[in-house]
Design an enzyme around this catalytic site. Structure first.
Site, PDB file in Angstrom:
ATOM      1  N   TRP A 113       0.844  -1.204   0.000  1.00 26.06           N
ATOM      2  CA  TRP A 113       0.000   0.000   0.000  1.00 26.06           C
ATOM      3  C   TRP A 113       0.878   1.252   0.000  1.00 26.06           C
ATOM      4  O   TRP A 113       0.663   2.187  -0.786  1.00 26.06           O
ATOM      5  CB  TRP A 113      -0.878  -0.049   1.255  1.00 26.06           C
ATOM      6  CG  TRP A 113      -1.983   0.945   1.323  1.00 26.06           C
ATOM      7  CD1 TRP A 113      -2.517   1.692   0.302  1.00 26.06           C
ATOM      8  CD2 TRP A 113      -2.726   1.290   2.492  1.00 26.06           C
ATOM      9  NE1 TRP A 113      -3.536   2.477   0.780  1.00 26.06           N
ATOM     10  CE2 TRP A 113      -3.691   2.242   2.116  1.00 26.06           C
ATOM     11  CE3 TRP A 113      -2.679   0.870   3.837  1.00 26.06           C
ATOM     12  CZ2 TRP A 113      -4.589   2.793   3.028  1.00 26.06           C
ATOM     13  CZ3 TRP A 113      -3.577   1.413   4.742  1.00 26.06           C
ATOM     14  CH2 TRP A 113      -4.514   2.370   4.333  1.00 26.06           C
TER      15      TRP A 113
ATOM     16  N   HIS B 128      13.043  -3.186   4.395  1.00 26.20           N
ATOM     17  CA  HIS B 128      12.552  -3.707   5.680  1.00 26.20           C
ATOM     18  C   HIS B 128      13.674  -3.594   6.731  1.00 26.20           C
ATOM     19  O   HIS B 128      13.517  -4.081   7.845  1.00 26.20           O
ATOM     20  CB  HIS B 128      12.170  -5.184   5.553  1.00 26.20           C
ATOM     21  CG  HIS B 128      10.935  -5.454   4.739  1.00 26.20           C
ATOM     22  ND1 HIS B 128       9.778  -4.726   4.870  1.00 26.20           N
ATOM     23  CD2 HIS B 128      10.666  -6.425   3.812  1.00 26.20           C
ATOM     24  CE1 HIS B 128       8.854  -5.228   4.049  1.00 26.20           C
ATOM     25  NE2 HIS B 128       9.374  -6.236   3.391  1.00 26.20           N
TER      26      HIS B 128
ATOM     27  N   ARG C 114       2.393  -1.172  11.849  1.00 21.30           N
ATOM     28  CA  ARG C 114       1.097  -1.851  12.007  1.00 21.30           C
ATOM     29  C   ARG C 114       1.046  -2.546  13.357  1.00 21.30           C
ATOM     30  O   ARG C 114       2.080  -3.041  13.853  1.00 21.30           O
ATOM     31  CB  ARG C 114       0.931  -2.876  10.879  1.00 21.30           C
ATOM     32  CG  ARG C 114      -0.459  -3.443  10.797  1.00 21.30           C
ATOM     33  CD  ARG C 114      -0.594  -4.414   9.631  1.00 21.30           C
ATOM     34  NE  ARG C 114      -1.992  -4.712   9.388  1.00 21.30           N
ATOM     35  CZ  ARG C 114      -2.433  -5.609   8.536  1.00 21.30           C
ATOM     36  NH1 ARG C 114      -1.572  -6.294   7.795  1.00 21.30           N
ATOM     37  NH2 ARG C 114      -3.724  -5.842   8.379  1.00 21.30           N
TER      38      ARG C 114
ATOM     39  N   ARG D 289      -4.676  -9.745   1.046  1.00 21.20           N
ATOM     40  CA  ARG D 289      -5.479 -10.798   1.695  1.00 21.20           C
ATOM     41  C   ARG D 289      -6.853 -10.224   2.004  1.00 21.20           C
ATOM     42  O   ARG D 289      -7.799 -10.446   1.290  1.00 21.20           O
ATOM     43  CB  ARG D 289      -4.757 -11.319   2.943  1.00 21.20           C
ATOM     44  CG  ARG D 289      -5.350 -12.608   3.511  1.00 21.20           C
ATOM     45  CD  ARG D 289      -4.526 -13.109   4.672  1.00 21.20           C
ATOM     46  NE  ARG D 289      -4.468 -12.136   5.750  1.00 21.20           N
ATOM     47  CZ  ARG D 289      -5.302 -12.105   6.791  1.00 21.20           C
ATOM     48  NH1 ARG D 289      -6.243 -13.018   6.912  1.00 21.20           N
ATOM     49  NH2 ARG D 289      -5.180 -11.167   7.723  1.00 21.20           N
TER      50      ARG D 289
END
Ligand code: A3P
Length: 378
Positions: A129, A181, A203, A341
């Site tokens: 996103w 990451h 998150r 998902r």
């Protein structure tokens, strides 16, 4: 393809690059190299970075350095992860073995420019996103996403450097966007010390675990690899930090602290806030990226259009995001669809028992104590 086969193929690829003097031969070599590149690097958008000719000495030097990284990595503590892949402990975090050469290499070879933007996340926190949004904001062309997977919009910088051949990032148009990451403390000094900017998307850990678990089940695994482990076992490993780039709490905290002390350097976003008010967060991103929306763009509905085209509902239904695989260069065949998902906040309620959630919350509370970092809507 096994790890050894991949490295063997990479070695063949690397040693196949020469600097021929005859232009015809040069063209033929370039064509053949590009054929091989296409097999090795599944991302055609950034393949040009590997076209810059190199001398034999340069290639040998790069290969030697790569071997040295691998030797250094072989001495690091080794554990299996919840993704059932070998992880090595490096500077307090767990990394996939195959990525670590890239991280070590970055420390020597990455030279960010002030206009570079790094999109940083812990895996399964909404990287896809974030990439789509940053691309749409940077280009002002969200419609390009109709035919371009978000992961084709900005390469993972550590993956880019993980083979023995160094990419030439100068060929990429400015301003460049990279994803990573890598935890803040493990980023090369060149990134931390340069005026380039970092957008971090965080998150809530329970949803991150559930997303990680489902994603790792869907990943292509070699025939011999064991079946996915049960969720309770996966959670135990997650709590110990034994998932790629784990532990999640330290990962988030480092970027959080940096965003507090250097707000012009690190913009800290939360997945849950983005879901609650995407337009406000898109405006924050645009300002931080130095590309605020003009009055005219606001009046033309550009912000809403970016939000709409980058929404889970839109992206997950596009053909380009539903078919095909990526990650071939790492011996994986990750379905393009596996990055979508359900994109919900609080989906952990469908998967974790009360005890599991309590355990994760207790760890979160202890780790984030007095940091000021909290999660909304969790
Ligand atoms: P879920 O597994 O909870 O659905 P990453 O991109 O870091 O791999 O993270 C993947 C997670 O982000 C998945 O979460 C995925 O569904 C969600 N996601 C992907 N695209 C999204 C979008 N456009 N908006 C919101 N969430 C999205």
């Amino acid at each position: 393809m096994s790890y050894q086969n991949i490295l063997h193929s990479i070695n063949i690829l690397v040693t196949s690059f020469t600097v021929p003097s005859n232009p015809k031969v040069q063209e033929e070599e370039r064509r053949m190299s590009s054929q091989k590149d296409k097999q090795m690097f599944s991302n055609p958008y950034f393949i040009e970075c590997y076209y810059t000719p190199k001398t034999k000495e340069q290639k040998e030097k790069e290969l030697r350095a790569h071997q040295e990284y691998k030797e250094e990595i072989a001495s690091l503590p080794l554990q299996q992860s919840l993704q059932q892949r070998p992880l090595r402990l490096y500077k307090g975090f767990w990394f996939h073995e195959i990525i670590l050469p890239g991280i070590l290499s970055l420390h020597h070879h990455l030279h960010p420019t002030p206009s570079d933007i790094f999109l940083a996340t812990f895996p399964k926190s909404g990287t896809t996103w974030l990439k789509a949004l940053a691309f749409a904001i940077g280009t002002r062309n969200p419609y390009a996403l109709l035919s371009r997977h978000p992961h084709d919009c900005s390469p993972f910088i550590e993956g880019f450097f993980s083979g023995p051949r160094l990419p030439d990032l100068d060929v990429l148009p400015s301003p460049r966007q990279f994803a990573t990451h890598i935890p803040y403390s493990v980023l090369p000094n060149s990134v931390r010390d340069s005026p380039c900017r970092i957008i971090y998307l965080c998150r809530e850990p329970k949803d991150t675990l559930v997303s990680t678990y489902h994603y790792s089940k869907g990943m292509h695994r070699p025939e011999a690899a064991p079946q996915p482990m049960p969720l309770p076992e996966a959670m135990e490993l997650f709590c110990k930090g034994l998932s790629m780039y784990g532990p999640v709490w330290e990962h988030q905290l480092e970027y959080w602290q940096e965003s507090q002390s250097q707000p012009d350097k690190v913009l800290f976003l939360k997945y849950e806030d983005m879901k609650a008010d995407p337009e406000a967060n898109v405006r924050r991103m645009a300002e931080f990226m130095g590309r605020p929306f003009s009055v005219e763009e606001e009046m033309n509905g550009m912000v809403g259009e970016i939000v709409r085209l980058c929404s889970f509902e839109k992206l997950s239904q596009l053909e380009v995001n539903k078919v095909g695989v990526r990650g071939k260069e790492f011996g994986l065949a990750i379905k393009n669809s596996s990055f979508f998902r359900n994109g919900k906040v609080g989906d952990w309620r469908e998967h974790l028992t009360e005890q599991m959630a309590e355990k994760l919350d207790a760890i979160t509370q202890a780790k984030l104590y007095q940091s000021g970092l909290t999660y909304s809507n969790s």
